[in-house]
Scaffold this motif. Structure first.
Motif, PDB file in Angstrom:
ATOM      1  N   PRO A 111       6.633  18.232  -5.782  1.00 27.55           N
ATOM      2  CA  PRO A 111       8.038  18.483  -5.447  1.00 27.55           C
ATOM      3  C   PRO A 111       8.471  17.843  -4.138  1.00 27.55           C
ATOM      4  O   PRO A 111       9.606  17.408  -3.997  1.00 27.55           O
ATOM      5  CB  PRO A 111       8.117  20.017  -5.375  1.00 27.55           C
ATOM      6  CG  PRO A 111       6.724  20.448  -5.057  1.00 27.55           C
ATOM      7  CD  PRO A 111       5.810  19.453  -5.721  1.00 27.55           C
ATOM      8  N   ASP A 112       7.584  17.774  -3.145  1.00 32.00           N
ATOM      9  CA  ASP A 112       7.931  17.235  -1.828  1.00 32.00           C
ATOM     10  C   ASP A 112       7.003  16.073  -1.496  1.00 32.00           C
ATOM     11  O   ASP A 112       5.909  15.922  -2.063  1.00 32.00           O
ATOM     12  CB  ASP A 112       7.821  18.313  -0.745  1.00 32.00           C
ATOM     13  CG  ASP A 112       8.777  19.480  -0.988  1.00 32.00           C
ATOM     14  OD1 ASP A 112       9.890  19.208  -1.488  1.00 32.00           O
ATOM     15  OD2 ASP A 112       8.399  20.621  -0.685  1.00 32.00           O
ATOM     16  N   LEU A 113       7.460  15.273  -0.561  1.00 27.91           N
ATOM     17  CA  LEU A 113       6.666  14.140  -0.114  1.00 27.91           C
ATOM     18  C   LEU A 113       5.500  14.635   0.743  1.00 27.91           C
ATOM     19  O   LEU A 113       5.680  15.444   1.656  1.00 27.91           O
ATOM     20  CB  LEU A 113       7.547  13.180   0.696  1.00 27.91           C
ATOM     21  CG  LEU A 113       6.878  11.894   1.179  1.00 27.91           C
ATOM     22  CD1 LEU A 113       6.490  11.033  -0.003  1.00 27.91           C
ATOM     23  CD2 LEU A 113       7.815  11.127   2.103  1.00 27.91           C
ATOM     24  N   GLN A 114       4.310  14.134   0.462  1.00 29.95           N
ATOM     25  CA  GLN A 114       3.113  14.517   1.210  1.00 29.95           C
ATOM     26  C   GLN A 114       2.719  13.362   2.122  1.00 29.95           C
ATOM     27  O   GLN A 114       2.242  12.322   1.662  1.00 29.95           O
ATOM     28  CB  GLN A 114       1.962  14.832   0.234  1.00 29.95           C
ATOM     29  CG  GLN A 114       2.287  15.899  -0.790  1.00 29.95           C
ATOM     30  CD  GLN A 114       2.521  17.257  -0.143  1.00 29.95           C
ATOM     31  OE1 GLN A 114       1.924  17.561   0.902  1.00 29.95           O
ATOM     32  NE2 GLN A 114       3.373  18.069  -0.757  1.00 29.95           N
ATOM     33  N   PRO A 115       2.937  13.504   3.449  1.00 33.16           N
ATOM     34  CA  PRO A 115       2.621  12.372   4.340  1.00 33.16           C
ATOM     35  C   PRO A 115       1.124  12.139   4.543  1.00 33.16           C
ATOM     36  O   PRO A 115       0.722  11.020   4.853  1.00 33.16           O
ATOM     37  CB  PRO A 115       3.303  12.767   5.650  1.00 33.16           C
ATOM     38  CG  PRO A 115       3.391  14.255   5.608  1.00 33.16           C
ATOM     39  CD  PRO A 115       3.539  14.631   4.164  1.00 33.16           C
ATOM     40  N   ARG A 116       0.297  13.172   4.352  1.00 30.59           N
ATOM     41  CA  ARG A 116      -1.138  12.985   4.620  1.00 30.59           C
ATOM     42  C   ARG A 116      -1.769  11.996   3.651  1.00 30.59           C
ATOM     43  O   ARG A 116      -2.496  11.084   4.094  1.00 30.59           O
ATOM     44  CB  ARG A 116      -1.860  14.325   4.571  1.00 30.59           C
ATOM     45  CG  ARG A 116      -3.348  14.229   4.866  1.00 30.59           C
ATOM     46  CD  ARG A 116      -3.963  15.588   5.030  1.00 30.59           C
ATOM     47  NE  ARG A 116      -3.379  16.288   6.168  1.00 30.59           N
ATOM     48  CZ  ARG A 116      -3.742  17.528   6.535  1.00 30.59           C
ATOM     49  NH1 ARG A 116      -4.666  18.184   5.840  1.00 30.59           N
ATOM     50  NH2 ARG A 116      -3.165  18.092   7.576  1.00 30.59           N
ATOM     51  N   PRO A 117      -1.545  12.081   2.332  1.00 34.57           N
ATOM     52  CA  PRO A 117      -2.117  11.045   1.448  1.00 34.57           C
ATOM     53  C   PRO A 117      -1.604   9.649   1.775  1.00 34.57           C
ATOM     54  O   PRO A 117      -2.340   8.654   1.618  1.00 34.57           O
ATOM     55  CB  PRO A 117      -1.673  11.496   0.054  1.00 34.57           C
ATOM     56  CG  PRO A 117      -1.450  12.961   0.187  1.00 34.57           C
ATOM     57  CD  PRO A 117      -0.919  13.157   1.562  1.00 34.57           C
ATOM     58  N   LEU A 118      -0.358   9.548   2.241  1.00 35.93           N
ATOM     59  CA  LEU A 118       0.148   8.239   2.638  1.00 35.93           C
ATOM     60  C   LEU A 118      -0.578   7.722   3.869  1.00 35.93           C
ATOM     61  O   LEU A 118      -0.840   6.515   3.994  1.00 35.93           O
ATOM     62  CB  LEU A 118       1.660   8.329   2.913  1.00 35.93           C
ATOM     63  CG  LEU A 118       2.540   8.821   1.765  1.00 35.93           C
ATOM     64  CD1 LEU A 118       3.994   8.864   2.209  1.00 35.93           C
ATOM     65  CD2 LEU A 118       2.394   7.933   0.542  1.00 35.93           C
TER      66      LEU A 118
ATOM     67  N   ALA B  38       4.364  10.201  -7.145  1.00 35.12           N
ATOM     68  CA  ALA B  38       5.367  10.442  -8.183  1.00 35.12           C
ATOM     69  C   ALA B  38       4.708  10.749  -9.518  1.00 35.12           C
ATOM     70  O   ALA B  38       5.214  11.556 -10.307  1.00 35.12           O
ATOM     71  CB  ALA B  38       6.289   9.224  -8.301  1.00 35.12           C
ATOM     72  N   ALA B  39       3.574  10.122  -9.813  1.00 33.50           N
ATOM     73  CA  ALA B  39       2.884  10.401 -11.069  1.00 33.50           C
ATOM     74  C   ALA B  39       2.330  11.809 -11.106  1.00 33.50           C
ATOM     75  O   ALA B  39       2.237  12.428 -12.177  1.00 33.50           O
ATOM     76  CB  ALA B  39       1.759   9.388 -11.272  1.00 33.50           C
ATOM     77  N   LEU B  40       1.980  12.354  -9.946  1.00 35.72           N
ATOM     78  CA  LEU B  40       1.484  13.734  -9.894  1.00 35.72           C
ATOM     79  C   LEU B  40       2.596  14.765 -10.046  1.00 35.72           C
ATOM     80  O   LEU B  40       2.309  15.938 -10.295  1.00 35.72           O
ATOM     81  CB  LEU B  40       0.721  13.961  -8.580  1.00 35.72           C
ATOM     82  CG  LEU B  40      -0.545  13.118  -8.381  1.00 35.72           C
ATOM     83  CD1 LEU B  40      -1.153  13.384  -7.010  1.00 35.72           C
ATOM     84  CD2 LEU B  40      -1.570  13.413  -9.488  1.00 35.72           C
ATOM     85  N   GLY B  41       3.838  14.356  -9.870  1.00 35.75           N
ATOM     86  CA  GLY B  41       4.955  15.282  -9.999  1.00 35.75           C
ATOM     87  C   GLY B  41       5.063  16.272  -8.873  1.00 35.75           C
ATOM     88  O   GLY B  41       5.490  17.417  -9.083  1.00 35.75           O
TER      89      GLY B  41
ATOM     90  N   ALA C 286       0.835  -1.202   0.000  1.00 35.97           N
ATOM     91  CA  ALA C 286       0.000   0.000   0.000  1.00 35.97           C
ATOM     92  C   ALA C 286       0.874   1.260   0.000  1.00 35.97           C
ATOM     93  O   ALA C 286       0.567   2.249  -0.696  1.00 35.97           O
ATOM     94  CB  ALA C 286      -0.923  -0.011   1.217  1.00 35.97           C
ATOM     95  N   LEU C 287       1.949   1.258   0.776  1.00 31.64           N
ATOM     96  CA  LEU C 287       2.858   2.411   0.793  1.00 31.64           C
ATOM     97  C   LEU C 287       3.508   2.613  -0.570  1.00 31.64           C
ATOM     98  O   LEU C 287       3.637   3.745  -1.058  1.00 31.64           O
ATOM     99  CB  LEU C 287       3.921   2.212   1.869  1.00 31.64           C
ATOM    100  CG  LEU C 287       4.995   3.301   1.984  1.00 31.64           C
ATOM    101  CD1 LEU C 287       4.364   4.648   2.323  1.00 31.64           C
ATOM    102  CD2 LEU C 287       6.034   2.927   3.027  1.00 31.64           C
ATOM    103  N   LEU C 288       3.911   1.538  -1.222  1.00 30.18           N
ATOM    104  CA  LEU C 288       4.524   1.644  -2.542  1.00 30.18           C
ATOM    105  C   LEU C 288       3.544   2.212  -3.561  1.00 30.18           C
ATOM    106  O   LEU C 288       3.901   3.061  -4.385  1.00 30.18           O
ATOM    107  CB  LEU C 288       5.030   0.273  -2.988  1.00 30.18           C
ATOM    108  CG  LEU C 288       5.707   0.206  -4.356  1.00 30.18           C
ATOM    109  CD1 LEU C 288       6.924   1.121  -4.404  1.00 30.18           C
ATOM    110  CD2 LEU C 288       6.106  -1.225  -4.685  1.00 30.18           C
ATOM    111  N   ALA C 289       2.284   1.775  -3.492  1.00 28.15           N
ATOM    112  CA  ALA C 289       1.277   2.301  -4.417  1.00 28.15           C
ATOM    113  C   ALA C 289       1.038   3.779  -4.172  1.00 28.15           C
ATOM    114  O   ALA C 289       0.879   4.567  -5.127  1.00 28.15           O
ATOM    115  CB  ALA C 289      -0.013   1.504  -4.262  1.00 28.15           C
ATOM    116  N   ALA C 290       1.025   4.198  -2.896  1.00 25.10           N
ATOM    117  CA  ALA C 290       0.814   5.622  -2.594  1.00 25.10           C
ATOM    118  C   ALA C 290       1.995   6.461  -3.071  1.00 25.10           C
ATOM    119  O   ALA C 290       1.812   7.568  -3.591  1.00 25.10           O
ATOM    120  CB  ALA C 290       0.608   5.803  -1.088  1.00 25.10           C
ATOM    121  N   LEU C 291       3.209   5.944  -2.916  1.00 25.18           N
ATOM    122  CA  LEU C 291       4.384   6.687  -3.386  1.00 25.18           C
ATOM    123  C   LEU C 291       4.382   6.813  -4.904  1.00 25.18           C
ATOM    124  O   LEU C 291       4.738   7.865  -5.453  1.00 25.18           O
ATOM    125  CB  LEU C 291       5.659   5.986  -2.906  1.00 25.18           C
ATOM    126  CG  LEU C 291       5.932   6.022  -1.401  1.00 25.18           C
ATOM    127  CD1 LEU C 291       7.151   5.179  -1.062  1.00 25.18           C
ATOM    128  CD2 LEU C 291       6.134   7.464  -0.928  1.00 25.18           C
TER     129      LEU C 291
END
Length: 300
Positions: free
Chosen positions: A52-59, A47-50, A38-43
């Motif tokens: 710039p920074d990692l968003q922890p809330r969607p994860l 990445a597909a959205l492009g 699930a974490l890999l799919a969220a990452l």
């Protein structure tokens, strides 16, 4: 005897109020394979959205049983592990390359380059500067200027009060010939200046087409010029020089090798190393005679 009196304190679990100790952090549960997928799919979705920074809330939305701190800590551990694996892989690759280089038989030019670096003792800069000075002097030689197209005058005429040469006098410097626009020109002064800058390790100026053609012709003629040398005599000299330079030497007792100029005598008890110990010149480390660099006379 009774033991000394010791103060008794209440356990921390019974302490209440502002000074109460914080509740110890519970051990984190291991990540299951389902959570990792699930974490890999969220990452991948981020990445597909492009972004710039990692968003922890969607994860966090994909992993309801994990807090944002747990997710970020797990990602930090993964990054550290990936970095260590990359460094370890690169290190193994470098070691393998070193083993392959040691196992391969070096080419003759590599052997001579290593020998020249050992003898020069870090005088590459002085050698390059000397060659640069030679080329700078060659740029002003009258013969180089006369062979330019169109030729440049080799000097200046005498002053009028001292009497100048007649235009038809052979001793007078040739006057520059008229040059048609767009015709082929070669200025050897620019060629020598270009080579002098390259010897210094700098970037040479952009050469016009004529001078560029001369430099390319010089590079292309090297194999042909090496083929017309007296290869037997040159081979014999280089074999003797290599044997003399690589043989074990005792600077305090040994005499210079045949054909080599005596070097600076070392101080008592001080071993002489490099070109000072064998009496060589950095500009001609292998003491190749100039006659061996001339074209061999045709047989018959």
């Amino acid at each position: 005897m009774k033991p000394p009196l010791r103060p008794r304190l209440a356990p921390a679990r019974y302490v209440t109020g502002p000074g109460a100790a914080a509740e110890p952090e519970r051990p984190r549960a291991a990540w299951s394979a389902r959570e990792k997928r699930a974490l890999l799919a969220a990452l991948r979705a981020q990445a597909a959205l492009g972004l710039p920074d990692l968003q922890p809330r969607p994860l966090r939305e994909r992993l309801p049983r994990r807090s944002e701190a747990e997710i970020l800590s797990f990602l930090c551990r993964l990054r550290g592990r990936a970095a260590r694996e990359a460094v370890r892989t690169q290190y193994r690759h470098c070691l393998e390359q070193q083993r392959q280089r040691r196992a391969q038989v070096p080419a003759p030019i590599e052997v001579w380059l290593e020998l020249a670096e050992t003898l020069a003792e870090g005088l590459e800069e002085a050698t390059a500067a000397a060659f640069s000075q030679v080329l700078t002097v060659a740029a002003t030689e009258p013969l180089s200027l006369l062979h330019s197209v169109p030729p440049h005058p080799a000097g200046t005429t005498a002053a009028p009060d001292q009497g100048g040469s007649a235009p038809g006098d052979p001793a007078a410097p040739p006057a520059p010939q008229p040059h048609a626009p767009g015709a082929f020109t070669v200025d050897f002064q620019r060629v020598y200046e270009y080579l002098a800058r390259l010897c210094r390790g700098g970037k040479g100026p952009v050469l016009p087409p004529g001078e560029s053609a001369v430099v390319l012709a010089l590079l292309g003629s090297l194999p042909q010029e090496l083929g017309v040398l007296d290869r037997a005599a040159l081979h014999s000299h280089l074999r003797g020089a290599y044997g003399a330079l690589t043989a074990p030497r005792h600077p305090q007792t040994d005499s210079p090798a045949p054909g080599m100029a005596p070097g600076v005598p070392p101080a008592p008890g001080t071993p002489a190393t490099g070109w000072r110990g064998v009496g060589l010149c950095p500009l001609n480390l292998f003491l190749v005679p100039l006659r061996l660099l001339a074209r061999a006379e045709p047989s018959g």
